[in-house]
Design an enzyme around this catalytic site. Structure first.
Site, PDB file in Angstrom:
ATOM      1  N   ASP A  76       1.061  -1.263  -0.199  1.00 61.25           N
ATOM      2  CA  ASP A  76       0.068  -0.118  -0.072  1.00 61.25           C
ATOM      3  C   ASP A  76       0.952   1.109  -0.046  1.00 61.25           C
ATOM      4  O   ASP A  76       1.862   1.569   0.855  1.00 61.25           O
ATOM      5  CB  ASP A  76      -0.841   0.028   1.186  1.00 61.25           C
ATOM      6  CG  ASP A  76      -2.374  -0.086   0.998  1.00 61.25           C
ATOM      7  OD1 ASP A  76      -2.835   1.112   0.211  1.00 61.25           O
ATOM      8  OD2 ASP A  76      -3.229  -0.646   1.309  1.00 61.25           O
ATOM      9  N   GLU A  90      -6.583   3.527  -5.947  1.00 58.13           N
ATOM     10  CA  GLU A  90      -7.949   3.715  -4.890  1.00 58.13           C
ATOM     11  C   GLU A  90      -8.388   4.923  -5.799  1.00 58.13           C
ATOM     12  O   GLU A  90      -7.854   6.234  -5.407  1.00 58.13           O
ATOM     13  CB  GLU A  90      -7.727   3.830  -3.621  1.00 58.13           C
ATOM     14  CG  GLU A  90      -9.243   4.098  -2.871  1.00 58.13           C
ATOM     15  CD  GLU A  90      -9.046   4.239  -1.381  1.00 58.13           C
ATOM     16  OE1 GLU A  90      -9.966   4.030  -0.497  1.00 58.13           O
ATOM     17  OE2 GLU A  90      -8.049   4.827  -1.105  1.00 58.13           O
ATOM     18  N   ASP A 103      -3.213   4.594  -2.414  1.00 58.01           N
ATOM     19  CA  ASP A 103      -4.305   5.046  -1.442  1.00 58.01           C
ATOM     20  C   ASP A 103      -4.719   6.448  -2.002  1.00 58.01           C
ATOM     21  O   ASP A 103      -3.958   7.291  -2.083  1.00 58.01           O
ATOM     22  CB  ASP A 103      -4.025   5.379  -0.036  1.00 58.01           C
ATOM     23  CG  ASP A 103      -4.905   5.478   0.962  1.00 58.01           C
ATOM     24  OD1 ASP A 103      -5.801   4.700   0.977  1.00 58.01           O
ATOM     25  OD2 ASP A 103      -5.013   6.574   1.430  1.00 58.01           O
ATOM     26  N   HIS A 139     -10.682  -3.387   3.158  1.00 53.33           N
ATOM     27  CA  HIS A 139     -10.762  -3.009   4.603  1.00 53.33           C
ATOM     28  C   HIS A 139     -11.589  -2.050   4.828  1.00 53.33           C
ATOM     29  O   HIS A 139     -11.833  -1.510   6.030  1.00 53.33           O
ATOM     30  CB  HIS A 139      -8.969  -2.734   4.817  1.00 53.33           C
ATOM     31  CG  HIS A 139      -8.733  -1.698   4.022  1.00 53.33           C
ATOM     32  ND1 HIS A 139      -8.524  -1.791   2.524  1.00 53.33           N
ATOM     33  CD2 HIS A 139      -8.250  -0.343   4.343  1.00 53.33           C
ATOM     34  CE1 HIS A 139      -7.973  -0.694   2.314  1.00 53.33           C
ATOM     35  NE2 HIS A 139      -8.104   0.242   3.148  1.00 53.33           N
ATOM     36  N   ASP A 140     -11.984  -1.085   3.759  1.00 47.14           N
ATOM     37  CA  ASP A 140     -12.650  -0.018   4.134  1.00 47.14           C
ATOM     38  C   ASP A 140     -14.425  -0.057   4.082  1.00 47.14           C
ATOM     39  O   ASP A 140     -15.078   0.805   4.144  1.00 47.14           O
ATOM     40  CB  ASP A 140     -12.543   1.147   3.203  1.00 47.14           C
ATOM     41  CG  ASP A 140     -11.211   1.643   3.452  1.00 47.14           C
ATOM     42  OD1 ASP A 140     -11.108   2.163   4.750  1.00 47.14           O
ATOM     43  OD2 ASP A 140     -10.454   2.321   2.652  1.00 47.14           O
TER      44      ASP A 140
END
Length: 563
Positions: A101, A257, A203, A332-333
């Site tokens: 990430d 993302e 991200d 994860h979100d």
């Protein structure tokens, strides 16, 4: 095939790991790098090719590692750089690739750069972040995801100025307009690539460019700050520069993302000729069951399958000739996929989980699975605010509390919407804490691990969700048409069955997916299916087939090869 360039990241299956929740080996209740190393043989057995690891860098953990204080160090809770090197070596020896990430829109406020930046207005690191001097008055409104008041400007008394933070007050935004900042990020990327890392998930990457005049939100955005954040004036300049200076020098993959990115902007990021990213995660599906602009609230009416189909069909069309897409249902979100997009009741859980596996593995675009998806892990649905650990849930709770707004509806909403639903520990077996840790876990384990939703139980059952996942992965890998084939939607207006074909050279496949609690019969008249070969079904009862008529069990999934 001549027009379609084969790439390992197009043909691979990605398995995302949230390290904090995967496997604890130290007894402190927190997952660690050695825990992942311990489970590499299991991961390899799934048939996946690429591991995406959520942040493991040094961090004070205000946002569980997405607030980085050192891009080249390992978080002490997770282990050491030596242990990371052993993990990477273990992956390489098993033919697994590693994607990490990259959090480059912001750092932690405990990062050395920010600590220096806030010391004085003439500090050499001052221009690494976005500052607004207080003598200019209150800065123009900017919205923050995780701020209790929703305000993205934080006043700092030390230099009588405000700094910008699109996320938590402990996550100040980097000023990419400063070339020194960009080179610092590029240097960090090179550090990991030189170690042998195979790519980055980036991200909130569309947020990196800002209008440094900081104007009022333009009226055309109608109050939508996310769309505004994703259209910074120098965004594509920065992405292209990063590609040319760093990314293009290595055989790696990138996935961004991309909140705020719409269909008409898709190829600006992934058209190969632009030399920016390989693919990105759009948010149209993630918004489907949410209440309009209230991104954290579930909508009151149930989403419709026709809406679900349209989103995926529209995005497939966007990449029909150029670029490449990604396929995901959770991470994860967001909440667990089987709880969100299907039915996690005991009666329908098995078929629901395996139907969703079938969907991701038969669509065009790189499929991403979140750890635990392979065994059908579900939402935890905590009853008390004390059980939640996520800054997003906690801060929104405090905001409602301060404004004397009823918290009952909020807690009910979080049972379906909270990010912590996806962050409960991996369920390995029937032992204490599902085999995740010998001591108290950092967040509660979902109690249904004792009801068969665990690896050990399912590994010994050829009809389990896990066993089906492994079989379905191999179906995709052994049929190239399920990777590269053209997608055509059938039965577009049907609210119970999602049907489509994939066509590639001489190969053709029919996929039928039931999203219904009822037995459903459909007519598929477009083609004669008399010679259809059933490749896989997730139900022990084969679908009744009579020429073009199919009768499907609740949440049944069928993949046919048409001969």
């Amino acid at each position: 095939m001549a027009a379609m360039k084969r790439q390992w990241w197009k043909e691979g299956v990605v398995y995302q790991i949230y390290p904090r929740s995967f496997q604890d080996t130290t007894g402190n209740g927190i997952g660690d790098l050695n825990g992942i190393t311990k489970r590499l043989d299991y991961i390899k057995s799934l048939g996946v090719d690429i591991i995406w690891l959520c942040p493991i860098y040094q961090s004070p953990n205000d946002d569980n590692g997405y607030d980085i204080s050192d891009y080249k160090s390992i978080m002490a809770e997770f282990g050491t750089m030596t242990e990371f090197d052993a993990l990477l070596s273990g992956m390489k020896s098993r033919g697994l690739k590693l994607v990490m990430d990259l959090v480059a829109n912001h750092t932690s406020d405990e990062h050395f750069w920010f600590q220096e930046s806030r010391k004085s207005r003439d500090n050499k690191y001052r221009d690494y972040y976005h500052w607004w001097p207080a003598e200019k008055g209150t800065p123009p409104k900017r919205w923050s995801y995780f701020d209790v008041d929703g305000n993205a400007w934080k006043y700092d008394k030390l230099t009588d100025a405000y700094y910008l933070h699109y996320f938590s007050v402990k996550q100040p935004d980097l000023k990419w307009e400063n070339p020194k900042v960009r080179e610092e990020i590029y240097d960090a990327i090179r550090f990991w690539f030189d170690k042998g890392v195979d790519g980055f998930r980036m991200d909130v990457i569309p947020f990196i460019s800002k209008d440094i005049e900081y104007p009022e939100l333009p009226k055309k955005y109608k109050g939508n700050f996310v769309s505004y954040y994703s259209e910074g004036p120098r965004l594509h300049e920065f992405l292209h520069e990063m590609n040319q200076q760093v990314l293009s020098k290595y055989d790696i993959m990138t996935v961004g993302e991309a909140p705020g990115i719409t269909l008409d902007k898709a190829l600006d990021f992934v058209n190969e000729d632009r030399q920016e990213l390989n693919m990105f995660f759009h948010f149209d599906l993630m918004s489907l069951d949410r209440d309009g602009d209230e991104v954290f609230w579930m909508r009151q009416d149930k989403w419709r399958l026709t809406e679900f189909k349209k989103i995926h069909s529209d995005w497939d069309k966007a990449f029909a000739e150029k670029g490449w897409g990604s396929m995901y249902l959770s991470n994860h979100d967001f909440p667990r996929s089987v709880s969100r997009w299907a039915n996690d009741s005991p009666e329908h859980w098995h078929n629901s989980a395996t139907m969703l596996h079938t969907f991701l593995l038969t669509m065009k675009g790189t499929p991403y699975f979140y750890f635990g998806d392979e065994i059908g892990m579900t939402n935890a649905r905590f009853n008390s605010i004390e059980d939640y650990k996520d800054i997003n849930t906690i801060n929104r709770y405090e905001l409602l509390k301060q404004n004397n707004i009823s918290l009952v509806d909020f807690l009910e909403n979080e049972k379906e919407a909270a990010r912590d639903n996806a962050r409960t520990p991996m369920q390995w077996d029937n032992s204490k804490n599902a085999g995740f840790t010998a001591e108290d876990p950092w967040i509660k384990v979902n109690t249904n691990f004792a009801s068969g939703i665990n690896v050990e139980t399912q590994e010994n059952d050829s009809a389990s969700v896990l066993s089906y996942f492994k079989k379905m992965v191999q179906v995709r890998k052994s049929h190239l048409g399920l990777v590269y084939g053209k997608y055509d939607l059938l039965l577009a207006n049907n609210e119970e069955i999602y049907a489509y074909t994939r066509t590639f050279e001489s190969e053709k496949y029919l996929i039928l997916l039931s999203f219904s609690e009822k037995e459903t019969t459909v007519e598929v008249n477009e083609i004669s299916y008399n010679k259809a070969l059933l490749l896989i079904s997730n139900d022990k009862v084969k679908a009744e087939q009579s020429n073009t008529r199919f009768k499907l069990k609740p949440y049944q999934a069928l993949v046919y090869e048409l001969t």
